[in-house]
Scaffold this motif. Structure first.
Motif, mmCIF file in Angstrom:
data_model
loop_
_atom_site.group_PDB
_atom_site.id
_atom_site.type_symbol
_atom_site.label_atom_id
_atom_site.label_comp_id
_atom_site.label_asym_id
_atom_site.label_seq_id
_atom_site.Cartn_x
_atom_site.Cartn_y
_atom_site.Cartn_z
ATOM 1 N N GLU A 168 0.842 -1.189 0.000
ATOM 2 C CA GLU A 168 0.000 0.000 0.000
ATOM 3 C C GLU A 168 0.879 1.241 0.000
ATOM 4 O O GLU A 168 1.946 1.258 0.616
ATOM 5 N N ARG A 194 -13.944 4.631 0.915
ATOM 6 C CA ARG A 194 -13.230 4.276 -0.307
ATOM 7 C C ARG A 194 -13.818 5.017 -1.497
ATOM 8 O O ARG A 194 -14.962 5.459 -1.469
ATOM 9 N N LYS A 223 -1.784 0.160 -10.753
ATOM 10 C CA LYS A 223 -2.615 -0.585 -9.798
ATOM 11 C C LYS A 223 -2.013 -0.568 -8.384
ATOM 12 O O LYS A 223 -1.910 -1.598 -7.726
ATOM 13 N N PRO A 225 -2.383 0.238 -4.617
ATOM 14 C CA PRO A 225 -3.372 0.580 -3.583
ATOM 15 C C PRO A 225 -2.943 1.870 -2.877
ATOM 16 O O PRO A 225 -1.809 1.986 -2.417
ATOM 17 N N ARG A 227 -3.905 5.071 -0.125
ATOM 18 C CA ARG A 227 -4.747 5.461 1.006
ATOM 19 C C ARG A 227 -4.361 6.868 1.465
ATOM 20 O O ARG A 227 -3.177 7.188 1.601
ATOM 21 N N LEU A 239 -9.488 4.792 1.236
ATOM 22 C CA LEU A 239 -8.785 3.898 0.323
ATOM 23 C C LEU A 239 -9.244 4.189 -1.101
ATOM 24 O O LEU A 239 -10.439 4.217 -1.384
ATOM 25 N N THR A 241 -9.473 2.737 -4.670
ATOM 26 C CA THR A 241 -9.483 1.379 -5.201
ATOM 27 C C THR A 241 -9.421 1.381 -6.721
ATOM 28 O O THR A 241 -9.648 2.398 -7.369
ATOM 29 N N ASP A 246 -14.400 -3.454 -6.848
ATOM 30 C CA ASP A 246 -13.674 -3.715 -5.620
ATOM 31 C C ASP A 246 -14.494 -3.357 -4.383
ATOM 32 O O ASP A 246 -14.169 -3.747 -3.282
#
Length: 412
Positions: A168, A194, A223, A225, A227, A239, A241, A246
């Motif tokens: 992440e 999210r 891609k 992740p 946050r 988050l 996504t 997702d």
């Protein structure tokens, strides 16, 4: 355990006390056994201070030398944080962008990352060390220091996370996540648990200042992740996504409302309504690097002419006006009209693809408060309107209420 790349912004490292607090936070993650790469901005206000110094020497500072100068801000914070981690008993090492070999093109002050050599970072991580990297900077193929432009540390963080295949990338800032709209305008604005990359990209491009657009693009492409968290408050943040699939919650039609006060509108009146006119009007604008946003061409009048309207950033209004007045003379048009008291309000949501009546609901909410719409532009997941700036906050509150964005998302 996981590999985290954490980026801390200027306000997060704005004093020795705050750098010590960041060290405590990083040490907490490392103490749990996580591998840690930390990317830092310069102390808040430092980059502006350095630019001001350069401007005292040259009215338009040499780009290469300006990069050499402003890259030093991050070197201060990475060294101080590394010292703070060592004081706490954690092995750590700081690196500039050049030492890590963040290779960029040679577009000084706005460079783009081309490649990252991760060997040195991997060796450190395998040895149990915390890797502390200067954000916002790299080197070109000649070894010259380059910087990535405003907000570039976000991009550095995401790029390192992509190169290292991190679990992440965590962006720590002075807000605790992405909200349905600016809480300073709507008290009941809600933090989103999210949001999709697509929605975040639209929100960032439409006026949300939480993340640099390039960082969101990079994260979506590779891609990563991503946050958004607060340095100063505990919480799960927001988050970002990969896509709506997702999310195990039912997507609402609208996820958030973005707005931009920095818009200006130009209209060239009475131009010939025939092929090629749009190019003749907009080409000079584009050639000068002025970004055009919303465009509207009106219905042709009986005399075969039409009015052509577009918006630009307010800072670029005067430059665009001069260019448009020259075009008006060439086309024998009826003149140019400008309006620098407008604003753009946008609703954003991937759920708009599968929900009907979103546009009419938006227009009804604005109409109920007697807010006139001057221009409209749409995409699959957003609708933007240009309105009188006086009604901006009223419009945002009306739309936030109309789409019930203060209510938490219900599980599907």
């Amino acid at each position: 355990m996981s590999l985290f790349v954490q980026k801390y912004g200027g306000t997060s490292v704005g004093s020795i006390e705050r750098i010590e607090a960041v060290a405590d936070k990083v040490a907490g993650f490392r103490g749990q056994g996580h591998d840690m790469v930390v990317v830092l901005s310069a102390m808040s206000g430092e980059t502006n201070r350095l630019i001001a110094l350069a401007s005292q020497i040259q009215e338009r500072p040499d780009p290469r030398e300006l990069d050499v100068l402003i890259s030093t801000g991050e070197q201060v914070t990475i060294a101080l944080l590394t010292m703070a981690l060592k004081k706490r008993g954690y092995d750590a090492c700081s690196y500039t962008g050049g030492q890590i070999k963040i290779l960029t093109d040679n577009a000084h002050t706005k460079a783009r990352i081309q490649r990252i050599d991760i060997a040195r970072m991997r060796d450190d991580l395998n040895g149990g060390r915390v890797v502390v990297v200067a954000g916002f900077q790299g080197v070109d193929e000649h070894g010259d220091i380059t910087t990535l432009g405003r907000g570039g540390s976000d991009t550095t963080g995401v790029a390192l996370a992509a190169a290292l295949n991190a679990n992440e990338c965590q962006i720590y800032t002075d807000v605790d996540g992405v909200y349905t709209t600016d809480p300073r305008v709507v008290d009941s604005a809600r933090r989103l648990e999210r949001i999709t990359f697509e929605e975040m990209l639209e929100m960032a491009s439409l006026g949300s200042k939480v993340l640099q657009i390039r960082a969101v693009e990079f994260a979506g492409k590779y891609k990563v992740p991503l946050r958004i968290l607060s340095t100063f408050e505990e919480g799960d943040g927001t988050l970002i996504t990969l896509d709506e699939e997702d999310d195990n919650m039912e997507q609402p039609s609208v996820s958030g409302i973005a707005f931009n006060r920095d818009e200006a509108k130009l209209t060239i009146r009475g131009v010939p309504d025939k092929p090629g006119i749009a190019t003749r009007i907009l080409a000079p604008i584009g050639n000068k690097g002025i970004d055009v946003d919303v465009i509207v061409q009106n219905v042709s009048a009986a005399d075969g002419t039409t009015d052509f309207t577009f918006t630009v950033h307010r800072n670029e209004l005067e430059g665009a006006r001069k260019l448009l007045e020259a075009v008006s003379t060439e086309l024998d048009a009826r003149g140019v009209v400008v309006d620098d008291r407008i604003a753009k309000v946008s609703i954003v949501g991937v759920g708009m693809r599968s929900h009907t009546r979103v546009a009419s609901r938006m227009f009804e909410a604005l109409s109920a408060d007697n807010i006139n719409i001057q221009m409209i532009t749409t995409s699959e997941i957003k609708i933007s309107v240009i309105i009188d700036e006086r009604y901006l906050e009223l419009a945002v509150r009306a739309l936030h209420s109309a789409f019930e964005l203060s209510e938490p998302r219900a599980a599907g």
